[in-house]
Design a protein around this motif. Structure first.
Motif, PDB file in Angstrom:
ATOM      1  N   LEU A 116       0.827  -1.209   0.000  1.00 48.07           N
ATOM      2  CA  LEU A 116       0.000   0.000   0.000  1.00 48.07           C
ATOM      3  C   LEU A 116       0.859   1.256   0.000  1.00 48.07           C
ATOM      4  N   HIS A 117       2.085   1.149   0.563  1.00 47.42           N
ATOM      5  CA  HIS A 117       2.912   2.361   0.647  1.00 47.42           C
ATOM      6  C   HIS A 117       4.365   2.121   0.223  1.00 47.42           C
ATOM      7  N   ASN A 118       4.656   0.933  -0.335  1.00 44.72           N
ATOM      8  CA  ASN A 118       5.987   0.649  -0.857  1.00 44.72           C
ATOM      9  C   ASN A 118       5.869   0.562  -2.378  1.00 44.72           C
ATOM     10  N   ASP A 119       6.354   1.589  -3.088  1.00 46.61           N
ATOM     11  CA  ASP A 119       6.165   1.665  -4.532  1.00 46.61           C
ATOM     12  C   ASP A 119       6.797   0.478  -5.248  1.00 46.61           C
ATOM     13  N   ASN A 120       7.960   0.021  -4.765  1.00 48.94           N
ATOM     14  CA  ASN A 120       8.651  -1.084  -5.414  1.00 48.94           C
ATOM     15  C   ASN A 120       7.820  -2.368  -5.346  1.00 48.94           C
ATOM     16  N   LEU A 121       7.331  -2.687  -4.144  1.00 53.51           N
ATOM     17  CA  LEU A 121       6.509  -3.884  -3.980  1.00 53.51           C
ATOM     18  C   LEU A 121       5.189  -3.754  -4.735  1.00 53.51           C
ATOM     19  N   ASN A 122       4.628  -2.534  -4.735  1.00 53.84           N
ATOM     20  CA  ASN A 122       3.373  -2.301  -5.446  1.00 53.84           C
ATOM     21  C   ASN A 122       3.552  -2.535  -6.939  1.00 53.84           C
ATOM     22  N   ARG A 123       4.676  -2.092  -7.476  1.00 55.82           N
ATOM     23  CA  ARG A 123       4.957  -2.275  -8.903  1.00 55.82           C
ATOM     24  C   ARG A 123       5.117  -3.761  -9.248  1.00 55.82           C
ATOM     25  N   LYS A 124       5.839  -4.498  -8.385  1.00 61.37           N
ATOM     26  CA  LYS A 124       6.022  -5.931  -8.606  1.00 61.37           C
ATOM     27  C   LYS A 124       4.678  -6.662  -8.588  1.00 61.37           C
ATOM     28  N   TYR A 125       3.821  -6.263  -7.651  1.00 66.72           N
ATOM     29  CA  TYR A 125       2.501  -6.908  -7.550  1.00 66.72           C
ATOM     30  C   TYR A 125       1.694  -6.652  -8.824  1.00 66.72           C
ATOM     31  N   ARG A 126       1.725  -5.418  -9.326  1.00 66.30           N
ATOM     32  CA  ARG A 126       0.976  -5.093 -10.541  1.00 66.30           C
ATOM     33  C   ARG A 126       1.511  -5.860 -11.745  1.00 66.30           C
ATOM     34  N   GLU A 127       2.836  -6.051 -11.792  1.00 69.03           N
ATOM     35  CA  GLU A 127       3.429  -6.804 -12.897  1.00 69.03           C
ATOM     36  C   GLU A 127       2.907  -8.239 -12.907  1.00 69.03           C
ATOM     37  N   GLN A 128       2.815  -8.837 -11.715  1.00 68.36           N
ATOM     38  CA  GLN A 128       2.329 -10.213 -11.630  1.00 68.36           C
ATOM     39  C   GLN A 128       0.863 -10.304 -12.052  1.00 68.36           C
ATOM     40  N   THR A 129       0.031  -9.402 -11.545  1.00 66.60           N
ATOM     41  CA  THR A 129      -1.398  -9.462 -11.869  1.00 66.60           C
ATOM     42  C   THR A 129      -1.628  -9.158 -13.346  1.00 66.60           C
ATOM     43  N   ASP A 130      -0.845  -8.236 -13.922  1.00 63.23           N
ATOM     44  CA  ASP A 130      -0.983  -7.934 -15.347  1.00 63.23           C
ATOM     45  C   ASP A 130      -0.612  -9.153 -16.191  1.00 63.23           C
ATOM     46  N   ALA A 131       0.472  -9.829 -15.796  1.00 63.71           N
ATOM     47  CA  ALA A 131       0.905 -11.013 -16.541  1.00 63.71           C
ATOM     48  C   ALA A 131      -0.148 -12.116 -16.468  1.00 63.71           C
ATOM     49  N   LEU A 132      -0.724 -12.302 -15.285  1.00 66.83           N
ATOM     50  CA  LEU A 132      -1.752 -13.327 -15.119  1.00 66.83           C
ATOM     51  C   LEU A 132      -3.004 -12.988 -15.942  1.00 66.83           C
ATOM     52  N   TYR A 133      -3.392 -11.726 -15.927  1.00 66.06           N
ATOM     53  CA  TYR A 133      -4.568 -11.286 -16.686  1.00 66.06           C
ATOM     54  C   TYR A 133      -4.362 -11.510 -18.189  1.00 66.06           C
ATOM     55  N   ASN A 134      -3.184 -11.143 -18.697  1.00 70.02           N
ATOM     56  CA  ASN A 134      -2.902 -11.297 -20.124  1.00 70.02           C
ATOM     57  C   ASN A 134      -2.846 -12.768 -20.517  1.00 70.02           C
ATOM     58  N   ALA A 135      -2.345 -13.616 -19.601  1.00 66.47           N
ATOM     59  CA  ALA A 135      -2.313 -15.058 -19.875  1.00 66.47           C
ATOM     60  C   ALA A 135      -3.725 -15.615 -19.972  1.00 66.47           C
ATOM     61  N   LEU A 136      -4.604 -15.179 -19.065  1.00 68.77           N
ATOM     62  CA  LEU A 136      -5.994 -15.635 -19.101  1.00 68.77           C
ATOM     63  C   LEU A 136      -6.687 -15.188 -20.381  1.00 68.77           C
ATOM     64  N   LEU A 137      -6.399 -13.963 -20.812  1.00 62.97           N
ATOM     65  CA  LEU A 137      -7.020 -13.449 -22.035  1.00 62.97           C
ATOM     66  C   LEU A 137      -6.636 -14.271 -23.265  1.00 62.97           C
ATOM     67  N   ARG A 138      -5.447 -14.866 -23.243  1.00 58.12           N
ATOM     68  CA  ARG A 138      -4.991 -15.643 -24.394  1.00 58.12           C
ATOM     69  C   ARG A 138      -5.871 -16.882 -24.600  1.00 58.12           C
ATOM     70  N   TRP A 139      -6.337 -17.421 -23.472  1.00 59.37           N
ATOM     71  CA  TRP A 139      -7.170 -18.626 -23.565  1.00 59.37           C
ATOM     72  C   TRP A 139      -8.661 -18.321 -23.417  1.00 59.37           C
ATOM     73  N   LEU A 140      -8.960 -17.187 -22.787  1.00 58.09           N
ATOM     74  CA  LEU A 140     -10.360 -16.823 -22.549  1.00 58.09           C
ATOM     75  C   LEU A 140     -10.545 -15.377 -23.006  1.00 58.09           C
ATOM     76  N   PRO A 141     -10.710 -15.162 -24.329  1.00 61.48           N
ATOM     77  CA  PRO A 141     -10.696 -13.789 -24.864  1.00 61.48           C
ATOM     78  C   PRO A 141     -11.964 -13.000 -24.564  1.00 61.48           C
ATOM     79  N   ASP A 142     -12.334 -13.000 -23.323  1.00 61.35           N
ATOM     80  CA  ASP A 142     -13.468 -12.213 -22.836  1.00 61.35           C
ATOM     81  C   ASP A 142     -12.954 -11.397 -21.654  1.00 61.35           C
ATOM     82  N   PRO A 143     -12.651 -10.115 -21.853  1.00 64.93           N
ATOM     83  CA  PRO A 143     -12.024  -9.312 -20.788  1.00 64.93           C
ATOM     84  C   PRO A 143     -12.782  -9.344 -19.465  1.00 64.93           C
ATOM     85  N   GLU A 144     -14.122  -9.326 -19.525  1.00 64.33           N
ATOM     86  CA  GLU A 144     -14.897  -9.289 -18.286  1.00 64.33           C
ATOM     87  C   GLU A 144     -14.766 -10.607 -17.520  1.00 64.33           C
ATOM     88  N   LYS A 145     -14.800 -11.727 -18.229  1.00 64.03           N
ATOM     89  CA  LYS A 145     -14.664 -13.017 -17.555  1.00 64.03           C
ATOM     90  C   LYS A 145     -13.240 -13.227 -17.035  1.00 64.03           C
TER      91      LYS A 145
END
Length: 635
Positions: A110-139
């Motif tokens: 919540l207040h450590n920019d470095n850790l916050n950035r790493k967390y966002r990188e992981q969630t973005d990567a996971l989201y993009n991976a899901l989109l590759r197999w499930l091309p429905d952004p909302e799902k």
């Protein structure tokens, strides 16, 4: 990387992760990791820039799982659903051993920019991976939200099985995802027209006001406005940044955090924050030009030179009696009365005075006027605490921002910044509050402001006479001398208390590294103040003398500080508590007979001292109102 080098690096990572899991990420230093792995600083910093890099390694392992999952071809996948489930279960297997670490990281991000950035990188990567197999952004977004929510829930649940949670909860989610039908409108039951929401005004946006409003905002049948006269929330817990330093108007030290009301708020309001304990071995007292460990526990007590052997034995006996709640001090009107009756040596009496000075932020004269019952209850909790002094990492803003967010998220509350209340009256079964820009009517009113301001606002009303017993209450005021240094000039201890002059210096950045730029140091000096003077000239002369004494204390223990100043703030008369908790003052009750309002804050009746009393009294008030939601106001 050679196999032997990788093996050494992996050993450091696994050992560090074990320490993070055992003690919490924020409580483990690089030196702790070096000691546990029997390596050198050079070796550690050859592999890693900081302990953040070790945490990043966990994230890299998670990313590797995602990348490997993406390499599977459609021919290798039996079903889309099972393929996605396998990804989440493999990710869970990689973190299943670290619930406490993930809980710490969730708070720190919540207040450590470095850790916050790493967390966002992981969630973005996971989201993009899901989109590759499930091309429905909302799902894909819904699956990601479900997974991260399950992980967070698992972190907060003692002994929970992450894999089992994922299997059971994703099974329910897939029942809805399998359909290709568009989602219908959200079904929401209408509020019964015959029961309009209760409207509540909270006046004051400090810790107490924010806490009361946060609790009240959870009730669907309540709407309200939080009024704050100043440009920012937090009151004396306001935080601001300057030249890379985070400065607190109210020190974010929490006494006895494991027995503090803040831990109750954390659970009940879903707050997330981290704290770090002050190193008790580096808390020192200075007396007659000698420095000795403060007698905070048995080890320091045996080392201290403040007391003789017989006095130490007696002091241990008194602490034990307070912990058992059988000490006779609780039966005395004041500490002075108890000491006069105790037949203790002068050194032991002075130690009791100094302890009360330190924890209540008052002079020895005032310390002797604190109620014996108040002291006994306070130290009963503190001596039983496993964590006597902690700092909320990232300052009070970590707490106040979450309280504000909770209020905002309800959608039923307004936060009115820079809007003070100038008058209040009762009309048509409502309390009408007047500010410079409008008039609003409310069913209940909570005063979360100093009692002196409450009395001023209610002056001339029918309620004024009932507050007369609290009109002469005096505040606790100290001198605060903050200096942010461009470099660490010295770090002999984390706290040095000058018993001769009744002042102390805390090396705040030694405990909370988040408050300073790289390589910087933040020192906070506090001097307890008398508040009785013959005239204004005498007061000014006294404050000048205290400023000089404080600077001399800095000179003795932090040589070179004057040449390294990056930020400096001196407040010669800062309010610590709106009501000094001495026998001649009366804490304001949460309800006053014949007065239809509620009162909370550090000048009101509540558990503990300082911020704890603000939190505790606000919680009591909010709980009381919520029990009474459907009952009409009475005057």
């Amino acid at each position: 990387m050679r196999p032997s080098t990788r093996k050494k690096r992996d050993h450091v990572i696994e050992t560090a992760l074990g320490l993070f899991m055992e003690k919490g990420y924020e409580n483990v230093s690089v030196d702790d990791i070096i000691a546990a792995t029997h390596t050198s600083k050079g070796t550690f910093y050859h592999y890693f820039n900081s302990k953040d890099d070790i945490v990043a390694e966990v994230g890299e392992r998670q990313l590797a799982i995602v990348e490997q999952w993406m390499k599977r071809t459609p021919a290798q996948v039996q079903s889309l659903e099972s393929h996605i489930n396998r990804l989440f279960l493999d990710l869970a297997a990689g973190i299943g051993a670290y619930p406490r670490l993930y809980r710490s990281l969730a708070a720190l991000s919540l207040h450590n920019d470095n850790l916050n950035r790493k967390y966002r990188e992981q969630t973005d990567a996971l989201y993009n991976a899901l989109l590759r197999w499930l091309p429905d952004p909302e799902k894909a977004s819904l699956l990601l939200s479900a997974y991260t929510g399950i992980v967070l829930k698992w972190c907060m649940s003692e002994g929970a099985d992450l894999e089992r949670m994922i299997r059971s909860e994703l099974a329910l989610l897939w029942a809805g995802l399998r359909t290709n039908e568009p989602a219908g409108p959200l079904s929401v039951s209408a509020n019964p027209k015959e029961e309009p929401p209760m409207k509540i005004a909270v006046i004051g946006g400090g810790l107490a006001g924010l806490t009361a409003a946060a609790y009240l905002s959870e009730e669907p049948g309540v709407e309200g406005v939080l009024f704050e006269r100043s440009p920012q929330l937090g009151g004396r817990a306001f935080t601001y940044e300057k030249a890379g330093f985070t400065l607190n108007y109210g020190a974010h030290a929490v006494y006895g955090i494991d027995r503090h009301k803040l831990t109750t708020l954390e659970k009940e309001l879903g707050l997330s924050f981290s704290s770090k304990q002050v190193d008790k071995r580096k808390v020192m007292y200075e007396k007659h030009d000698q420095i000795t460990p403060a007698p905070l526990d048995f080890v320091n007590l045996m080392k201290t030179e403040l007391l003789s052997t017989m006095q130490k034995v007696r002091f241990v006996g008194e602490i034990s009696a307070i912990m058992a709640n059988i000490h006779q001090m609780k039966n005395y009107r004041t500490l002075g009365d108890f000491l006069a009756d105790s037949n203790a040596d002068e050194d032991l009496k002075e130690l009791w005075e100094h302890l009360v000075c330190s924890n209540f932020f008052i002079t020895p004269e005032d310390a002797r006027r604190v109620s014996g019952a108040v002291i006994s209850e306070y130290y009963h909790n503190l001596f039983l605490s496993m964590k006597p002094v902690n700092y909320v990492l990232g300052s009070w803003a970590v707490i106040t921002n979450q309280l504000r967010e909770k209020i905002d998220m309800s959608g039923r509350w307004e936060i009115a910044i820079q809007e003070g209340i100038d008058a209040i009256r009762y009309e048509d079964r409502k309390f009408v509050l007047t500010s410079k820009s409008r008039e609003l009517a409310f069913d209940r009113v909570v005063f979360a402001m100093p009692v002196q301001q409450v009395i001023k606002l209610l002056k001339g009303t029918a309620w004024e006479p009932f507050l007369a017993p609290y009109e002469s209450n005096t505040a606790t005021e100290v001198m605060v001398y903050d200096v942010g240094l461009s470099r660490v000039v010295a770090r002999p201890f984390s706290y040095i208390s000058d018993m001769n002059n009744k002042m102390f210096i805390s090396d705040v950045s030694a405990t909370d590294h988040t408050l300073v730029p790289e390589g910087g140091q933040l020192l906070q000096g506090i001097a307890y103040l008398h508040d009785e003077f013959e005239n204004e000239d005498a007061r000014k002369k006294y404050l000048e003398q205290r400023t000089e004494q404080m600077e001399q204390l800095f000179d003795r223990h932090y040589p070179g500080w004057r040449d390294a100043i990056a930020v400096k703030r001196v407040s010669k008369k800062a309010m610590v508590a709106s009501v000094k908790n001495i026998a001649s003052n009366k804490l304001l009750p949460n309800r006053v007979e014949n007065v239809p309002f509620y009162f909370c804050g550090d000048g009101c009746v509540g558990k503990g001292e300082l911020a704890e009393r603000a939190f505790a009294s606000a919680r009591t008030v909010a709980k009381s109102i919520l029990k009474d939601v459907r009952q009409p106001a009475t005057v």
